[in-house]
Scaffold this motif. Structure first.
Motif, PDB file in Angstrom:
ATOM      1  N   ASP A 185       0.846  -1.187   0.000  1.00 43.08           N
ATOM      2  CA  ASP A 185       0.000   0.000   0.000  1.00 43.08           C
ATOM      3  C   ASP A 185       0.885   1.241   0.000  1.00 43.08           C
ATOM      4  O   ASP A 185       2.097   1.160   0.265  1.00 43.08           O
ATOM      5  CB  ASP A 185      -0.954  -0.010   1.195  1.00 43.08           C
ATOM      6  N   PRO A 186       0.336   2.411  -0.314  1.00 42.79           N
ATOM      7  CA  PRO A 186       1.171   3.605  -0.478  1.00 42.79           C
ATOM      8  C   PRO A 186       2.032   3.946   0.732  1.00 42.79           C
ATOM      9  O   PRO A 186       3.196   4.333   0.580  1.00 42.79           O
ATOM     10  CB  PRO A 186       0.145   4.706  -0.764  1.00 42.79           C
ATOM     11  N   ARG A 187       1.481   3.811   1.937  1.00 39.03           N
ATOM     12  CA  ARG A 187       2.284   4.154   3.117  1.00 39.03           C
ATOM     13  C   ARG A 187       3.430   3.174   3.304  1.00 39.03           C
ATOM     14  O   ARG A 187       4.564   3.581   3.590  1.00 39.03           O
ATOM     15  CB  ARG A 187       1.396   4.170   4.358  1.00 39.03           C
ATOM     16  N   ASP A 190       6.123   3.840   0.763  1.00 36.00           N
ATOM     17  CA  ASP A 190       6.910   5.001   1.134  1.00 36.00           C
ATOM     18  C   ASP A 190       7.937   4.632   2.208  1.00 36.00           C
ATOM     19  O   ASP A 190       9.102   5.047   2.147  1.00 36.00           O
ATOM     20  CB  ASP A 190       5.978   6.113   1.633  1.00 36.00           C
ATOM     21  N   GLN A 213       6.568   3.611  -9.896  1.00 34.44           N
ATOM     22  CA  GLN A 213       5.998   4.809  -9.285  1.00 34.44           C
ATOM     23  C   GLN A 213       6.973   5.986  -9.455  1.00 34.44           C
ATOM     24  O   GLN A 213       7.879   6.168  -8.633  1.00 34.44           O
ATOM     25  CB  GLN A 213       5.730   4.576  -7.777  1.00 34.44           C
TER      26      GLN A 213
END
Length: 251
Positions: A185-187, A190, A213
């Motif tokens: 997922d994005p978090r 990151d 990305q």
């Protein structure tokens, strides 16, 4: 971000090409990775990003060209010397490949197998020294408190950090990260990219990461290599690449 090109070259790829049957996937690809930098590979599916990393780590052999890892030119090195050089480049995959029923610590200890020449099979117990090193690697990725949990009980992002700790236990100079965040997922993505950037800068590792990305490349990479249809489109510091050049890789 900028890169000091005077830094040690840990990976030097020179004009490698690769075809699968009649399909050419790489044409005269050349690139370098220096100590202390994150290099992001961007491009559409089939552009040659993962093929480049797979040629470096030995999962495939390039049809032509040269690869030099940690100062060792693979085409000229003996089998033992070639294997030693390739061990200095640890790979983190999209599919994390942890043994879910084993503990986190046991999974990280497995990263030491590549450099322990005396091991001929997986031992029933890991030695104290290896366990201590594995714990240090887990601490480096912020998961020492999960060492004795089953690996399968962790979230996807945590499992990828364990995979990075496992790679660190190999004592590499270079981390090859093949789509390390595409399943996250994005978090979590990151967090993993922040960790890879931190390892490059603080541990003086070279990191080569295949990404889908562009915004993560812009945030965490020092340099970007753009590939299109097996050809090198650009190789430049991230600050020198505009959004139009990134978008053009995907049309």
């Amino acid at each position: 971000m900028t890169t000091d090109t005077a830094r040690e070259v840990l990976l030097d790829v020179r004009k490698i090409s690769k075809s699968f049957g009649d399909r050419v996937v790489l044409r005269d690809m050349s690139m370098q990775v220096h100590a202390g930098e994150v290099v992001a590979f961007l491009g559409a599916n089939g552009s040659g990003k993962s093929t480049t990393l797979r040629a470096v780590n030995g999962l495939i052999e390039a049809d032509s060209g040269d690869i030099e890892i940690s100062g060792v030119r693979l085409t000229e090195a003996s089998g033992a010397r070639r294997s030693e050089a390739r061990r200095s480049a640890a790979t983190v995959f999209q599919k994390i490949h942890l043994v879910g029923r084993r503990t986190v610590l046991q999974n990280v200890c497995a990263g030491g197998f590549a450099r322990l020449a005396t091991l001929r099979s997986v031992p029933p117990l890991f030695g104290t020294e290896l366990k201590e090193e594995a714990m240090a690697c887990l601490d480096r990725v912020g998961l020492a408190d999960r060492a004795h949990d089953r690996a399968g009980s962790l979230s996807g992002g945590q499992q990828q950090r364990v995979a990075i700790a496992r790679a660190l236990c190999q004592r590499p100079r270079i981390l090859l990260a093949d789509e390390p965040v595409s399943a996250l997922d994005p978090r979590a993505a990151d967090d993993v990219m922040a960790l890879l950037h931190e390892l490059a800068v603080e541990e003086n590792l070279g990191v080569a990461a295949v990404l889908h990305q562009p915004h993560l490349a812009r945030k965490y990479a020092h340099r970007v290599i753009g590939l299109r249809d097996g050809n090198l489109a650009f190789d430049a510091p991230i600050d020198d690449i505009d959004d139009a050049a990134l978008a053009a890789l995907y049309v």
